[in-house]
Write a protein that holds these residues in place. Structure first.
Motif, PDB file in Angstrom:
ATOM      1  N   ALA A   1       0.851  -1.200   0.000  1.00 29.36           N
ATOM      2  CA  ALA A   1       0.000   0.000   0.000  1.00 29.36           C
ATOM      3  C   ALA A   1       0.886   1.250   0.000  1.00 29.36           C
ATOM      4  O   ALA A   1       1.977   1.254   0.576  1.00 29.36           O
ATOM      5  N   LYS A   2       0.414   2.294  -0.648  1.00 26.67           N
ATOM      6  CA  LYS A   2       1.219   3.514  -0.732  1.00 26.67           C
ATOM      7  C   LYS A   2       1.463   4.077   0.662  1.00 26.67           C
ATOM      8  O   LYS A   2       0.591   4.046   1.540  1.00 26.67           O
ATOM      9  N   LYS A   3       2.666   4.606   0.860  1.00 30.53           N
ATOM     10  CA  LYS A   3       3.104   5.026   2.196  1.00 30.53           C
ATOM     11  C   LYS A   3       2.235   6.143   2.779  1.00 30.53           C
ATOM     12  O   LYS A   3       2.126   6.282   4.000  1.00 30.53           O
ATOM     13  N   GLU A   4       1.599   6.948   1.903  1.00 29.17           N
ATOM     14  CA  GLU A   4       0.775   8.058   2.390  1.00 29.17           C
ATOM     15  C   GLU A   4      -0.369   7.576   3.285  1.00 29.17           C
ATOM     16  O   GLU A   4      -0.833   8.297   4.166  1.00 29.17           O
ATOM     17  N   LEU A   5      -0.822   6.342   3.056  1.00 28.44           N
ATOM     18  CA  LEU A   5      -1.914   5.808   3.863  1.00 28.44           C
ATOM     19  C   LEU A   5      -1.484   5.559   5.305  1.00 28.44           C
ATOM     20  O   LEU A   5      -2.322   5.394   6.187  1.00 28.44           O
ATOM     21  N   PHE A   6      -0.169   5.534   5.542  1.00 24.77           N
ATOM     22  CA  PHE A   6       0.351   5.246   6.874  1.00 24.77           C
ATOM     23  C   PHE A   6       0.760   6.510   7.623  1.00 24.77           C
ATOM     24  O   PHE A   6       1.307   6.423   8.722  1.00 24.77           O
ATOM     25  N   ASN A   7       0.498   7.677   7.020  1.00 24.20           N
ATOM     26  CA  ASN A   7       0.890   8.941   7.650  1.00 24.20           C
ATOM     27  C   ASN A   7       0.194   9.151   8.995  1.00 24.20           C
ATOM     28  O   ASN A   7       0.773   9.680   9.941  1.00 24.20           O
ATOM     29  N   ASN A   8      -1.065   8.755   9.063  1.00 25.46           N
ATOM     30  CA  ASN A   8      -1.787   8.817  10.326  1.00 25.46           C
ATOM     31  C   ASN A   8      -1.378   7.615  11.181  1.00 25.46           C
ATOM     32  O   ASN A   8      -1.507   6.463  10.757  1.00 25.46           O
ATOM     33  N   LYS A   9      -0.868   7.886  12.352  1.00 25.88           N
ATOM     34  CA  LYS A   9      -0.311   6.830  13.203  1.00 25.88           C
ATOM     35  C   LYS A   9      -1.309   5.714  13.480  1.00 25.88           C
ATOM     36  O   LYS A   9      -0.985   4.525  13.375  1.00 25.88           O
TER      37      LYS A   9
ATOM     38  N   ALA B   1      -1.006  -5.101   5.739  1.00 26.01           N
ATOM     39  CA  ALA B   1      -0.540  -4.167   4.703  1.00 26.01           C
ATOM     40  C   ALA B   1       0.819  -3.616   5.110  1.00 26.01           C
ATOM     41  O   ALA B   1       1.116  -3.486   6.294  1.00 26.01           O
ATOM     42  N   PHE B   2       1.658  -3.308   4.129  1.00 25.12           N
ATOM     43  CA  PHE B   2       2.953  -2.705   4.419  1.00 25.12           C
ATOM     44  C   PHE B   2       3.199  -1.556   3.442  1.00 25.12           C
ATOM     45  O   PHE B   2       2.791  -1.607   2.283  1.00 25.12           O
ATOM     46  N   PRO B   3       3.852  -0.487   3.922  1.00 25.90           N
ATOM     47  CA  PRO B   3       3.985   0.735   3.113  1.00 25.90           C
ATOM     48  C   PRO B   3       5.042   0.639   2.021  1.00 25.90           C
ATOM     49  O   PRO B   3       6.074  -0.006   2.183  1.00 25.90           O
ATOM     50  N   VAL B   4       4.758   1.322   0.910  1.00 22.08           N
ATOM     51  CA  VAL B   4       5.684   1.389  -0.215  1.00 22.08           C
ATOM     52  C   VAL B   4       5.742   2.831  -0.707  1.00 22.08           C
ATOM     53  O   VAL B   4       4.699   3.477  -0.878  1.00 22.08           O
TER      54      VAL B   4
END
Length: 202
Positions: free
Chosen positions: A62-70, A81-84
């Motif tokens: 999943a795109k890293k922007e989705l992980f911006n919120n802690k 899911a893991f960030p890319v």
């Protein structure tokens, strides 16, 4: 968390609402060491691909922007899911999924890279990862609702195609880039064929 949520969704969408019809399940390898790819027009493909392979757990890129919120990022990680970083991919972009595959895990990818109804050339990540891990790619196609509520009121179809062997390629392919391009073209071709076959069925 993945097991808990997927069990609830499976009961609701597959057992109760009968919202999903799976075609070509015989093409899915018994071992979980494979990359599964699918067309990507909405978030529904993510959910229904998981339902089609239930109880096997899929690890999604999943795109890293989705992980911006802690908190949301932690929730996504609990769902495997893991960030890319799609703009500046580093070594971990390849290393993380390859390591998961070596641990007998399944990687789920949407090679078009973003949600779209337009035909786009599939990106090379799936081919690169599968080739490095020496695992097959299982192409899949989704046809169905593109709104979340449609998963309850409508009917979704997923069709799996024959696995693409990434370890035994035509002998004339010598360079790595040639092999990656060949596999990517095969995934693109087979995905379109599967979509066409599904549309003809409906």
């Amino acid at each position: 968390m993945y097991k808990f949520i997927s069990s609830i969704l499976y009961w609701l969408l597959v057992k109760k609402c009968k919202s999903l019809k799976v075609h070509g399940k015989k093409n899915v390898p018994q071992l979980h060491r494979y990359v599964v790819t699918c067309n990507h027009e909405s978030y529904n493909e993510v959910i229904m691909l998981g339902m089609a392979l239930y109880p096997n757990q899929i690890h999604y890129m999943a795109k890293k922007e989705l992980f911006n919120n802690k908190f949301f990022g932690s929730f996504l990680k609990s769902l495997n899911a893991f960030p890319v970083d799609r703009e500046n991919p580093g070594p971990s972009t390849i290393k993380t999924p390859v390591n998961l595959l070596k641990k007998n895990k399944t990687i789920g990818m949407f090679p078009a890279g973003h949600r779209t109804t337009e035909e786009t050339p599939l990106k090379r990540g799936a081919a690169t990862i599968a080739m490095l891990a020496k695992v097959p790619i299982v192409p899949a196609a989704y046809v169905g609702p593109d709104k979340i509520m449609g998963l309850i009121t409508g009917k979704a179809h997923i069709k799996f195609g024959e696995p693409i062997d990434t370890a035994n390629l035509p002998e004339h392919l010598k360079k790595r880039n040639e092999k990656v391009d060949y596999i990517t073209q095969e995934v693109t071709k087979r995905t379109r064929e599967l979509q066409k076959e599904l549309n003809e069925l409906l």
